[in-house]
Design an enzyme around this catalytic site. Sequence first.
Site, PDB file in Angstrom:
ATOM      1  N   TYR A  40      36.373 -50.820  18.447  1.00 18.01           N
ATOM      2  CA  TYR A  40      34.943 -50.787  18.039  1.00 18.01           C
ATOM      3  C   TYR A  40      34.660 -50.321  16.834  1.00 18.01           C
ATOM      4  O   TYR A  40      33.407 -50.693  16.302  1.00 18.01           O
ATOM      5  CB  TYR A  40      34.407 -49.875  19.163  1.00 18.01           C
ATOM      6  CG  TYR A  40      34.321 -50.514  20.668  1.00 18.01           C
ATOM      7  CD1 TYR A  40      33.516 -51.177  21.031  1.00 18.01           C
ATOM      8  CD2 TYR A  40      35.588 -50.311  21.210  1.00 18.01           C
ATOM      9  CE1 TYR A  40      33.441 -51.795  22.237  1.00 18.01           C
ATOM     10  CE2 TYR A  40      35.552 -51.033  22.437  1.00 18.01           C
ATOM     11  CZ  TYR A  40      34.511 -51.687  23.171  1.00 18.01           C
ATOM     12  OH  TYR A  40      34.609 -52.140  24.349  1.00 18.01           O
ATOM     13  N   GLU A  80      39.098 -55.924  23.879  1.00 19.61           N
ATOM     14  CA  GLU A  80      37.641 -55.500  23.686  1.00 19.61           C
ATOM     15  C   GLU A  80      37.241 -55.515  22.316  1.00 19.61           C
ATOM     16  O   GLU A  80      37.893 -55.079  21.489  1.00 19.61           O
ATOM     17  CB  GLU A  80      37.453 -54.008  24.477  1.00 19.61           C
ATOM     18  CG  GLU A  80      37.581 -54.015  25.970  1.00 19.61           C
ATOM     19  CD  GLU A  80      37.423 -52.421  26.301  1.00 19.61           C
ATOM     20  OE1 GLU A  80      36.505 -51.846  25.851  1.00 19.61           O
ATOM     21  OE2 GLU A  80      38.216 -52.361  27.429  1.00 19.61           O
ATOM     22  N   GLU A 124      43.484 -48.495  27.575  1.00 15.07           N
ATOM     23  CA  GLU A 124      43.034 -47.018  26.636  1.00 15.07           C
ATOM     24  C   GLU A 124      43.416 -45.813  27.213  1.00 15.07           C
ATOM     25  O   GLU A 124      42.652 -44.771  27.538  1.00 15.07           O
ATOM     26  CB  GLU A 124      41.663 -47.106  26.427  1.00 15.07           C
ATOM     27  CG  GLU A 124      40.942 -48.290  25.869  1.00 15.07           C
ATOM     28  CD  GLU A 124      39.475 -47.901  25.392  1.00 15.07           C
ATOM     29  OE1 GLU A 124      38.843 -47.016  25.857  1.00 15.07           O
ATOM     30  OE2 GLU A 124      38.906 -48.965  24.800  1.00 15.07           O
ATOM     31  N   HIS A 144      42.101 -49.467  34.862  1.00  8.55           N
ATOM     32  CA  HIS A 144      41.249 -49.297  33.902  1.00  8.55           C
ATOM     33  C   HIS A 144      40.458 -47.921  34.493  1.00  8.55           C
ATOM     34  O   HIS A 144      39.196 -47.880  34.793  1.00  8.55           O
ATOM     35  CB  HIS A 144      40.208 -50.426  33.763  1.00  8.55           C
ATOM     36  CG  HIS A 144      39.188 -50.537  32.669  1.00  8.55           C
ATOM     37  ND1 HIS A 144      39.189 -51.597  31.792  1.00  8.55           N
ATOM     38  CD2 HIS A 144      38.411 -49.653  32.019  1.00  8.55           C
ATOM     39  CE1 HIS A 144      38.408 -51.370  30.972  1.00  8.55           C
ATOM     40  NE2 HIS A 144      37.841 -49.947  30.907  1.00  8.55           N
ATOM     41  N   ARG A 203      39.011 -61.292  31.512  1.00  6.28           N
ATOM     42  CA  ARG A 203      39.717 -60.109  31.564  1.00  6.28           C
ATOM     43  C   ARG A 203      38.938 -59.379  32.445  1.00  6.28           C
ATOM     44  O   ARG A 203      37.661 -58.947  32.385  1.00  6.28           O
ATOM     45  CB  ARG A 203      40.026 -59.494  30.208  1.00  6.28           C
ATOM     46  CG  ARG A 203      40.783 -58.107  30.483  1.00  6.28           C
ATOM     47  CD  ARG A 203      40.860 -57.403  29.234  1.00  6.28           C
ATOM     48  NE  ARG A 203      41.466 -56.162  29.445  1.00  6.28           N
ATOM     49  CZ  ARG A 203      40.800 -54.886  28.887  1.00  6.28           C
ATOM     50  NH1 ARG A 203      39.674 -54.655  28.278  1.00  6.28           N
ATOM     51  NH2 ARG A 203      41.517 -53.605  29.463  1.00  6.28           N
ATOM     52  N   ASN A 251      41.606 -52.632  21.691  1.00 10.62           N
ATOM     53  CA  ASN A 251      40.193 -52.473  21.880  1.00 10.62           C
ATOM     54  C   ASN A 251      39.602 -52.210  20.638  1.00 10.62           C
ATOM     55  O   ASN A 251      39.846 -51.004  20.378  1.00 10.62           O
ATOM     56  CB  ASN A 251      40.077 -51.570  23.055  1.00 10.62           C
ATOM     57  CG  ASN A 251      40.414 -52.227  24.157  1.00 10.62           C
ATOM     58  OD1 ASN A 251      40.769 -53.227  24.541  1.00 10.62           O
ATOM     59  ND2 ASN A 251      40.256 -51.362  25.441  1.00 10.62           N
TER      60      ASN A 251
HETATM   61  C1  BG6 Z   1      36.060 -48.715  26.063  1.00 14.79           C
HETATM   62  C2  BG6 Z   1      36.356 -49.060  27.523  1.00 14.79           C
HETATM   63  O1  BG6 Z   1      36.356 -47.345  25.862  1.00 14.79           O
HETATM   64  O2  BG6 Z   1      34.698 -48.967  25.544  1.00 14.79           O
HETATM   65  C3  BG6 Z   1      35.040 -49.582  28.520  1.00 14.79           C
HETATM   66  O3  BG6 Z   1      37.764 -49.475  27.852  1.00 14.79           O
HETATM   67  C4  BG6 Z   1      33.779 -49.250  27.784  1.00 14.79           C
HETATM   68  O4  BG6 Z   1      35.555 -49.470  29.777  1.00 14.79           O
HETATM   69  C5  BG6 Z   1      33.784 -49.517  26.327  1.00 14.79           C
HETATM   70  O5  BG6 Z   1      32.691 -49.428  28.566  1.00 14.79           O
HETATM   71  C6  BG6 Z   1      32.472 -49.024  25.748  1.00 14.79           C
HETATM   72  O6  BG6 Z   1      32.328 -47.762  25.968  1.00 14.79           O
HETATM   73  P1  BG6 Z   1      30.637 -47.013  26.442  1.00 14.79           P
HETATM   74  O7  BG6 Z   1      30.946 -45.513  26.202  1.00 14.79           O
HETATM   75  O8  BG6 Z   1      30.094 -47.314  25.091  1.00 14.79           O
HETATM   76  O9  BG6 Z   1      30.243 -47.546  27.377  1.00 14.79           O
END
Ligand code: BG6
Length: 476
Positions: free
Chosen positions: A299, A376, A168, A122, A78, A297
């Site tokens: 995290y 992501e 995002e 992006h 991607r 995405n």
């Molecule tokens: C996402 C984005 O928010 O998280 C990415 O789509 C980004 O571009 C990633 O790098 C991690 O965020 P950070 O702030 O930890 O670099």
Amino acid sequence: HVSLKPFPDNFLWGAASAAYQVEGAFDTDGKGLSVWDVFVREPGRTFEGSNGDVAVDHYHRMEEDVALMAEMGLTAYRFSVSWPRVLPQGRGQANEAGLAFYDRLIDALLARGIEPVLTLYHWDMPQALQDEYGGWEDRRVIDDFGDYCALLFRRYGDRVKTWVSLNEQNYNLSNAYLLATHPPALADRKRFYAANHIAFLANARAIMLFRQLVPDGRIGPSFAYSPAYPASCAPADLLAFDNAEEFTNHWWLDTYCYGRYPQVALAWLREQGEAPDILPGDMAALAAAKPDFIGLNYYYTLTYTDNPPDGVGLQRINTTGQKGSTPSSGVPGLYRTTPNPQLETSNWDWAIDPTGLRIALRRLTSRYALPVLITENGLGEFDRLEDGDQVHDVYRIDYLRRHLAACQEAISDGAALLGFCAWSFTDILSWLNGYQKRYGFVYINRDETDARDLRRVRKDSFFWYQRVIASGGRER
Ligand code: BG6
């Protein structure tokens, strides 16, 4: 589960990047400036003034990077196209050299059996359009974005079948219009909702054009989904959790998937005088543009508690890399975040919660009945390059292993999961944090101020993911 379902045979084993974070070559071969090229030059915006002028120089090292992808066995990659690289003024005359770069990238991927997943946006709005009419704040951007997308659909649609529309929108515009950490760096809730409404319409325009121009392809937005948890079973915390889901998640997801704003949130915004202006035809346009999949995405999860009307407001995210330094952030009268004592955190204070990924996939599946592509997921950490060009990122392997296990559980729960694009393939420029926070399978030998030799070094996680892919996800 008594029996876990395997990853499907056509599962996309991927990794991801974004143009500004890897390409560099910010003014090469006729590229125009994006809002980031300008923003990072303002004092104090990024860690040590880091910028993407060179980034990891992917623009000049694309062949080497794709060879590494092939060695690893990726079946998908991607990447995003930089809008001002192909349309330096945001519209009008296209830049053939910029278009040709992505031709070469796509062809290199296909030649090695790697499916290209192309992100249209992006975050790199052409500065020319920001100057002329304020980017996402003016409805003229809907036509300009549509024309840009149509250009790419016509040029690459014969070879690229999986597309991400906006990356995002929720996170980028929150930073841009609430937290003042992304360009144009404002803190204005009315303008935030107005810009989002226009971005939704632009997303819908792109999808409608896609139906005409790439009828055999699939397209969807990528959403930064942080599933909400309540801090306790106190009704006030449940209400805060409910508010958080409505205002921070459903506002985007319901609108993308159903063309409908959550009613309680909309009523609250109208009361505050902060609801977007909805013109006749807008909601029908949104409802007509249902995506083919949801890009996820993921995290972390966020845990919410009650926030009185005179309570805490939004706080800037942690950019210090200091554990425990993230402040509580919220909207008075609605919710505020609180640390979750059940979860460990990374050195960047992000909760590590593989079960949260399973929950995200289940919620998306049940509420929207769409397939999901994980666009992501990964761990940002301080990596150390050791003697003999080694990076022992066991923490990253552990993170990804547990999140892939959660994917398999969610598949077994009934989620239609199309693939997993780890963030990121090589190390990348972290928008605000320079290169101290690294995500890649491939280490890049550079820091904020010194581009060094930009050497590519395979981390331990590179060899680990290679084995995972080779075994179809069985060997983790
Ligand atoms: C996402 C984005 O928010 O998280 C990415 O789509 C980004 O571009 C990633 O790098 C991690 O965020 P950070 O702030 O930890 O670099």
